[in-house]
Design a protein around this motif. Structure first.
Motif, mmCIF file in Angstrom:
data_model
loop_
_atom_site.group_PDB
_atom_site.id
_atom_site.type_symbol
_atom_site.label_atom_id
_atom_site.label_comp_id
_atom_site.label_asym_id
_atom_site.label_seq_id
_atom_site.Cartn_x
_atom_site.Cartn_y
_atom_site.Cartn_z
ATOM 1 N N GLN A 198 46.375 -50.082 62.773
ATOM 2 C CA GLN A 198 45.111 -49.940 63.492
ATOM 3 C C GLN A 198 44.826 -48.464 63.665
ATOM 4 O OE1 GLN A 198 42.874 -52.328 64.631
ATOM 5 N NE2 GLN A 198 41.575 -50.617 65.252
ATOM 6 N N MET A 199 43.678 -48.026 63.186
ATOM 7 C CA MET A 199 43.320 -46.610 63.252
ATOM 8 C C MET A 199 42.052 -46.462 64.076
ATOM 9 S SD MET A 199 44.131 -45.427 59.339
ATOM 10 C CE MET A 199 42.705 -46.271 58.662
ATOM 11 N N ASP A 200 42.147 -45.755 65.180
ATOM 12 C CA ASP A 200 41.024 -45.533 66.077
ATOM 13 C C ASP A 200 40.663 -44.061 66.144
ATOM 14 O OD1 ASP A 200 42.656 -47.939 68.151
ATOM 15 O OD2 ASP A 200 40.908 -48.300 66.862
ATOM 16 N N SER A 212 45.031 -53.470 52.028
ATOM 17 C CA SER A 212 43.610 -53.807 52.104
ATOM 18 C C SER A 212 43.060 -53.291 53.419
ATOM 19 C CB SER A 212 43.391 -55.323 51.996
ATOM 20 O OG SER A 212 44.033 -55.993 53.057
ATOM 21 N N GLY A 213 41.739 -53.288 53.527
ATOM 22 C CA GLY A 213 41.097 -52.918 54.782
ATOM 23 C C GLY A 213 40.485 -51.533 54.807
ATOM 24 N N GLY A 214 40.656 -50.774 53.741
ATOM 25 C CA GLY A 214 40.051 -49.451 53.709
ATOM 26 C C GLY A 214 38.546 -49.534 53.552
ATOM 27 N N GLY A 215 37.899 -48.380 53.668
ATOM 28 C CA GLY A 215 36.455 -48.335 53.521
ATOM 29 C C GLY A 215 35.889 -47.048 54.053
ATOM 30 N N LEU A 216 34.573 -47.038 54.201
ATOM 31 C CA LEU A 216 33.854 -45.885 54.724
ATOM 32 C C LEU A 216 33.548 -46.133 56.198
ATOM 33 C CD1 LEU A 216 32.213 -43.237 54.377
ATOM 34 C CD2 LEU A 216 30.275 -44.679 53.676
ATOM 35 N N VAL A 217 33.881 -45.166 57.031
ATOM 36 C CA VAL A 217 33.641 -45.298 58.466
ATOM 37 C C VAL A 217 33.160 -43.957 59.010
ATOM 38 C CG1 VAL A 217 36.040 -44.757 59.060
ATOM 39 C CG2 VAL A 217 34.648 -46.117 60.640
ATOM 40 N N GLN A 218 32.353 -43.998 60.039
ATOM 41 C CA GLN A 218 31.868 -42.763 60.651
ATOM 42 C C GLN A 218 32.940 -42.158 61.556
ATOM 43 O OE1 GLN A 218 28.180 -43.689 62.659
ATOM 44 N NE2 GLN A 218 26.997 -43.474 60.779
ATOM 45 N N PRO A 219 32.878 -40.849 61.769
ATOM 46 C CA PRO A 219 33.816 -40.226 62.718
ATOM 47 C C PRO A 219 33.766 -40.919 64.071
ATOM 48 C CG PRO A 219 32.660 -38.537 61.482
ATOM 49 C CD PRO A 219 32.015 -39.844 61.112
ATOM 50 N N GLY A 220 34.942 -41.135 64.642
ATOM 51 C CA GLY A 220 35.045 -41.855 65.905
ATOM 52 C C GLY A 220 35.205 -43.350 65.756
ATOM 53 N N GLY A 221 35.037 -43.841 64.535
ATOM 54 C CA GLY A 221 35.131 -45.265 64.287
ATOM 55 C C GLY A 221 36.568 -45.737 64.105
ATOM 56 N N SER A 222 36.706 -47.027 63.792
ATOM 57 C CA SER A 222 38.020 -47.651 63.651
ATOM 58 C C SER A 222 38.109 -48.447 62.358
ATOM 59 C CB SER A 222 38.274 -48.608 64.828
ATOM 60 O OG SER A 222 38.303 -47.920 66.046
ATOM 61 N N LEU A 223 39.329 -48.572 61.870
ATOM 62 C CA LEU A 223 39.636 -49.445 60.749
ATOM 63 C C LEU A 223 41.008 -50.060 60.991
ATOM 64 C CD1 LEU A 223 38.663 -47.441 57.505
ATOM 65 C CD2 LEU A 223 37.588 -49.549 58.323
ATOM 66 N N ARG A 224 41.218 -51.258 60.454
ATOM 67 C CA ARG A 224 42.538 -51.856 60.480
ATOM 68 C C ARG A 224 42.986 -52.136 59.058
ATOM 69 N NH1 ARG A 224 45.126 -57.328 63.195
ATOM 70 N NH2 ARG A 224 44.014 -58.376 61.490
ATOM 71 N N LEU A 225 44.046 -51.466 58.670
ATOM 72 C CA LEU A 225 44.610 -51.677 57.344
ATOM 73 C C LEU A 225 45.675 -52.761 57.403
ATOM 74 C CD1 LEU A 225 45.083 -47.976 56.146
ATOM 75 C CD2 LEU A 225 43.039 -49.416 56.045
ATOM 76 N N SER A 226 45.788 -53.501 56.312
ATOM 77 C CA SER A 226 46.809 -54.522 56.191
ATOM 78 C C SER A 226 47.684 -54.242 54.978
ATOM 79 C CB SER A 226 46.173 -55.909 56.027
ATOM 80 O OG SER A 226 45.407 -56.249 57.159
ATOM 81 N N CYS A 227 48.946 -54.543 55.108
ATOM 82 C CA CYS A 227 49.907 -54.436 54.013
ATOM 83 C C CYS A 227 50.562 -55.813 53.876
ATOM 84 C CB CYS A 227 50.942 -53.369 54.315
ATOM 85 S SG CYS A 227 52.315 -53.282 53.143
ATOM 86 N N SER A 228 50.227 -56.515 52.815
ATOM 87 C CA SER A 228 50.743 -57.858 52.609
ATOM 88 C C SER A 228 51.863 -57.840 51.580
ATOM 89 C CB SER A 228 49.613 -58.779 52.134
ATOM 90 O OG SER A 228 48.602 -58.857 53.114
ATOM 91 N N THR A 268 48.084 -47.275 65.552
ATOM 92 C CA THR A 268 49.064 -48.238 66.045
ATOM 93 C C THR A 268 49.548 -49.101 64.896
ATOM 94 O OG1 THR A 268 47.930 -48.347 68.190
ATOM 95 C CG2 THR A 268 49.504 -50.094 67.682
ATOM 96 N N ILE A 269 50.858 -49.126 64.690
ATOM 97 C CA ILE A 269 51.440 -49.965 63.652
ATOM 98 C C ILE A 269 52.001 -51.229 64.289
ATOM 99 C CG2 ILE A 269 53.714 -48.868 63.749
ATOM 100 C CD1 ILE A 269 53.833 -49.150 60.665
ATOM 101 N N SER A 270 51.833 -52.345 63.596
ATOM 102 C CA SER A 270 52.360 -53.611 64.089
ATOM 103 C C SER A 270 52.677 -54.492 62.894
ATOM 104 C CB SER A 270 51.355 -54.298 65.021
ATOM 105 O OG SER A 270 50.153 -54.599 64.323
#
Length: 126
Positions: free
Chosen positions: A82-84, A7-23, A69-71
């Protein structure tokens, strides 16, 4: 049987961030290496990052260029990515996966991973 859900995907502008989760469900993630892969249209699935079962060892594939960054939080049975500084070329479906019987990362050959989530779409566009 281990089941993985991203979960956590979506549309983001260049330079933005998203955090994906794997449950994880069905089994505890405590004993599993978890890797993130991605697949863009017309391209092969490629590895992005991997974390050992305890979280003490992490590996990043070349495309991440120190931006990802994976955690993991084993208490929550969840692994994060975490994708920056996202770029348009990061656009892809992102999958998490786990191999049976491994405690440390050992490469990104998809055939070596036994459990897969359904994927979450990440689109980087202005």
């Amino acid at each position: 049987q281990l089941q993985l859900v991203e979960s956590g995907g979506g549309l983001v502008q260049p330079g933005g961030s998203l955090r994906l989760s794997c449950s994880g469900s069905g089994l505890s993630l405590d004993y599993y290496v978890i890797a993130w892969f991605r697949q863009a249209p017309g391209k092969e699935r490629e590895g992005v990052a991997c974390i050992s079962s305890t979280g003490g060892s992490k590996n990043y594939a070349d495309p991440t260029e120190d931006r990802f960054t994976i955690s993991r939080d084993n208490a929550k049975n969840t692994v994060f990515l975490q994708m920056d500084s996202l770029k348009p070329e990061d656009t892809a479906v992102y999958y998490c996966a786990a191999p049976r019987g491994k405690y440390y990362c050992a490469g990104y050959v998809p055939q070596n991973y036994d459990y897969w989530g359904q994927g979450t779409q990440v689109t980087v566009s202005s």
